[in-house]
Design a protein around this motif. Structure first.
Motif, PDB file in Angstrom:
ATOM      1  N   GLU A   1       3.962  -2.001 -12.834  1.00  0.00           N
ATOM      2  CA  GLU A   1       3.459  -3.000 -11.544  1.00  0.00           C
ATOM      3  C   GLU A   1       4.447  -2.831 -10.458  1.00  0.00           C
ATOM      4  O   GLU A   1       3.830  -2.982  -9.545  1.00  0.00           O
ATOM      5  CB  GLU A   1       3.610  -4.369 -12.138  1.00  0.00           C
ATOM      6  CG  GLU A   1       2.460  -4.902 -13.330  1.00  0.00           C
ATOM      7  CD  GLU A   1       3.032  -4.512 -14.744  1.00  0.00           C
ATOM      8  OE1 GLU A   1       4.105  -3.973 -14.731  1.00  0.00           O
ATOM      9  OE2 GLU A   1       2.179  -4.635 -15.749  1.00  0.00           O
ATOM     10  N   LEU A   2       5.569  -2.634 -10.498  1.00  0.00           N
ATOM     11  CA  LEU A   2       6.568  -2.459  -9.447  1.00  0.00           C
ATOM     12  C   LEU A   2       6.503  -1.196  -8.852  1.00  0.00           C
ATOM     13  O   LEU A   2       6.123  -1.125  -7.485  1.00  0.00           O
ATOM     14  CB  LEU A   2       7.939  -2.572 -10.200  1.00  0.00           C
ATOM     15  CG  LEU A   2       8.548  -3.730 -10.437  1.00  0.00           C
ATOM     16  CD1 LEU A   2       9.834  -3.572 -11.007  1.00  0.00           C
ATOM     17  CD2 LEU A   2       8.607  -4.530  -9.163  1.00  0.00           C
TER      18      LEU A   2
ATOM     19  N   LEU B   1       3.331   0.432  -8.802  1.00  0.00           N
ATOM     20  CA  LEU B   1       1.865   0.519  -8.143  1.00  0.00           C
ATOM     21  C   LEU B   1       2.251  -0.570  -6.722  1.00  0.00           C
ATOM     22  O   LEU B   1       1.532   0.066  -5.881  1.00  0.00           O
ATOM     23  CB  LEU B   1       0.946  -0.235  -9.009  1.00  0.00           C
ATOM     24  CG  LEU B   1       0.556   0.576 -10.245  1.00  0.00           C
ATOM     25  CD1 LEU B   1      -0.218  -0.085 -11.156  1.00  0.00           C
ATOM     26  CD2 LEU B   1      -0.076   1.851  -9.787  1.00  0.00           C
ATOM     27  N   ALA B   2       3.048  -1.403  -6.899  1.00  0.00           N
ATOM     28  CA  ALA B   2       3.129  -2.147  -5.535  1.00  0.00           C
ATOM     29  C   ALA B   2       3.896  -1.418  -4.495  1.00  0.00           C
ATOM     30  O   ALA B   2       3.612  -1.319  -3.545  1.00  0.00           O
ATOM     31  CB  ALA B   2       4.061  -3.491  -5.934  1.00  0.00           C
ATOM     32  N   VAL B   3       4.954  -0.578  -4.840  1.00  0.00           N
ATOM     33  CA  VAL B   3       5.618   0.168  -3.760  1.00  0.00           C
ATOM     34  C   VAL B   3       4.469   1.129  -3.487  1.00  0.00           C
ATOM     35  O   VAL B   3       4.549   1.456  -2.240  1.00  0.00           O
ATOM     36  CB  VAL B   3       6.776   0.950  -4.556  1.00  0.00           C
ATOM     37  CG1 VAL B   3       7.147   2.078  -3.656  1.00  0.00           C
ATOM     38  CG2 VAL B   3       7.744  -0.060  -4.831  1.00  0.00           C
ATOM     39  N   LEU B   4       3.763   1.867  -4.321  1.00  0.00           N
ATOM     40  CA  LEU B   4       2.748   2.748  -3.877  1.00  0.00           C
ATOM     41  C   LEU B   4       1.658   2.274  -3.040  1.00  0.00           C
ATOM     42  O   LEU B   4       0.917   3.131  -2.102  1.00  0.00           O
ATOM     43  CB  LEU B   4       2.309   3.582  -5.021  1.00  0.00           C
ATOM     44  CG  LEU B   4       3.508   4.529  -5.544  1.00  0.00           C
ATOM     45  CD1 LEU B   4       2.884   5.325  -7.143  1.00  0.00           C
ATOM     46  CD2 LEU B   4       3.720   5.557  -4.510  1.00  0.00           C
ATOM     47  N   ALA B   5       1.308   0.897  -3.118  1.00  0.00           N
ATOM     48  CA  ALA B   5       0.458   0.291  -2.462  1.00  0.00           C
ATOM     49  C   ALA B   5       0.631   0.189  -0.890  1.00  0.00           C
ATOM     50  O   ALA B   5      -0.321   0.047  -0.049  1.00  0.00           O
ATOM     51  CB  ALA B   5       0.038  -1.101  -3.008  1.00  0.00           C
ATOM     52  N   GLU B   6       1.823   0.262  -0.608  1.00  0.00           N
ATOM     53  CA  GLU B   6       2.278   0.235   0.844  1.00  0.00           C
ATOM     54  C   GLU B   6       2.050   1.452   1.544  1.00  0.00           C
ATOM     55  O   GLU B   6       1.904   1.637   2.749  1.00  0.00           O
ATOM     56  CB  GLU B   6       3.783  -0.062   0.872  1.00  0.00           C
ATOM     57  CG  GLU B   6       3.957  -1.428   0.171  1.00  0.00           C
ATOM     58  CD  GLU B   6       5.586  -1.614   0.089  1.00  0.00           C
ATOM     59  OE1 GLU B   6       6.448  -0.790   0.317  1.00  0.00           O
ATOM     60  OE2 GLU B   6       6.153  -2.792  -0.235  1.00  0.00           O
ATOM     61  N   GLY B   7       1.617   2.406   0.681  1.00  0.00           N
ATOM     62  CA  GLY B   7       1.460   3.924   1.199  1.00  0.00           C
ATOM     63  C   GLY B   7       2.009   5.036   0.416  1.00  0.00           C
ATOM     64  O   GLY B   7       2.793   4.668  -0.576  1.00  0.00           O
ATOM     65  N   PRO B   8       1.701   6.338   0.547  1.00  0.00           N
ATOM     66  CA  PRO B   8       1.967   7.434  -0.170  1.00  0.00           C
ATOM     67  C   PRO B   8       3.653   7.586   0.137  1.00  0.00           C
ATOM     68  O   PRO B   8       4.108   7.468   0.938  1.00  0.00           O
ATOM     69  CB  PRO B   8       1.318   8.471   0.145  1.00  0.00           C
ATOM     70  CG  PRO B   8       0.252   8.500   1.325  1.00  0.00           C
ATOM     71  CD  PRO B   8       0.679   6.809   1.560  1.00  0.00           C
TER      72      PRO B   8
ATOM     73  N   LEU C   1       1.270   6.873 -15.250  1.00  0.00           N
ATOM     74  CA  LEU C   1       0.413   6.187 -14.383  1.00  0.00           C
ATOM     75  C   LEU C   1      -0.450   7.174 -13.838  1.00  0.00           C
ATOM     76  O   LEU C   1      -1.838   7.099 -13.653  1.00  0.00           O
ATOM     77  CB  LEU C   1       0.983   5.443 -13.149  1.00  0.00           C
ATOM     78  CG  LEU C   1       1.906   4.154 -13.278  1.00  0.00           C
ATOM     79  CD1 LEU C   1       2.602   3.754 -12.320  1.00  0.00           C
ATOM     80  CD2 LEU C   1       0.883   3.161 -13.771  1.00  0.00           C
ATOM     81  N   GLU C   2      -0.069   8.377 -13.766  1.00  0.00           N
ATOM     82  CA  GLU C   2      -1.082   9.493 -13.197  1.00  0.00           C
ATOM     83  C   GLU C   2      -2.197   9.728 -14.256  1.00  0.00           C
ATOM     84  O   GLU C   2      -3.300  10.012 -13.979  1.00  0.00           O
ATOM     85  CB  GLU C   2      -0.265  10.731 -12.741  1.00  0.00           C
ATOM     86  CG  GLU C   2      -1.132  11.846 -12.065  1.00  0.00           C
ATOM     87  CD  GLU C   2      -0.245  12.981 -11.473  1.00  0.00           C
ATOM     88  OE1 GLU C   2      -0.831  13.577 -10.713  1.00  0.00           O
ATOM     89  OE2 GLU C   2       0.867  13.160 -11.954  1.00  0.00           O
ATOM     90  N   ARG C   3      -1.697   9.880 -15.500  1.00  0.00           N
ATOM     91  CA  ARG C   3      -2.420  10.346 -16.584  1.00  0.00           C
ATOM     92  C   ARG C   3      -3.463   9.224 -16.704  1.00  0.00           C
ATOM     93  O   ARG C   3      -4.698   9.554 -17.398  1.00  0.00           O
ATOM     94  CB  ARG C   3      -1.685  10.427 -17.842  1.00  0.00           C
ATOM     95  CG  ARG C   3      -1.005  11.841 -18.081  1.00  0.00           C
ATOM     96  CD  ARG C   3      -0.276  12.076 -19.415  1.00  0.00           C
ATOM     97  NE  ARG C   3       0.398  10.924 -19.872  1.00  0.00           N
ATOM     98  CZ  ARG C   3       1.750  10.744 -19.503  1.00  0.00           C
ATOM     99  NH1 ARG C   3       2.464  11.915 -19.111  1.00  0.00           N
ATOM    100  NH2 ARG C   3       2.523   9.718 -20.141  1.00  0.00           N
ATOM    101  N   ALA C   4      -3.126   8.134 -16.327  1.00  0.00           N
ATOM    102  CA  ALA C   4      -3.907   6.661 -16.605  1.00  0.00           C
ATOM    103  C   ALA C   4      -4.942   6.738 -15.461  1.00  0.00           C
ATOM    104  O   ALA C   4      -6.014   5.939 -15.462  1.00  0.00           O
ATOM    105  CB  ALA C   4      -3.256   5.537 -16.534  1.00  0.00           C
ATOM    106  N   GLY C   5      -4.880   7.775 -14.497  1.00  0.00           N
ATOM    107  CA  GLY C   5      -5.663   7.546 -13.194  1.00  0.00           C
ATOM    108  C   GLY C   5      -5.380   6.549 -12.162  1.00  0.00           C
ATOM    109  O   GLY C   5      -6.154   6.291 -11.382  1.00  0.00           O
TER     110      GLY C   5
END
Length: 61
Positions: A12-13, A15-22, A52-56
């Motif tokens: 979750e952490l 995904l939250a960081v990556l939600a801000e941008g690549p 996370l990448e394997r999970a798409g």
């Protein structure tokens, strides 16, 4: 928050960081290190990103 509690929420952490941008892996680790006061065991970040990448859920370039 204890380091173990942070690890339980690592996906979750991330995904939250990556939600801000690549970001590349090292930049993700720097954000997590700063946000956790250095409590997060950073070698766990790359395996988690691969999971996370394997999970798409994330995509690498």
């Amino acid at each position: 928050m204890r380091a173990e509690a942070l690890k339980k929420h690592l996906d979750e952490l991330l995904l939250a960081v990556l939600a801000e941008g690549p970001r590349h892996g090292y930049a993700v680790m720097e954000v997590l290190r700063a946000g956790s006061g250095g409590m997060l065991d950073l070698p766990t970040v790359y395996p988690a990103l691969h999971r996370l990448e394997r999970a798409g859920l994330v995509k690498s370039s």
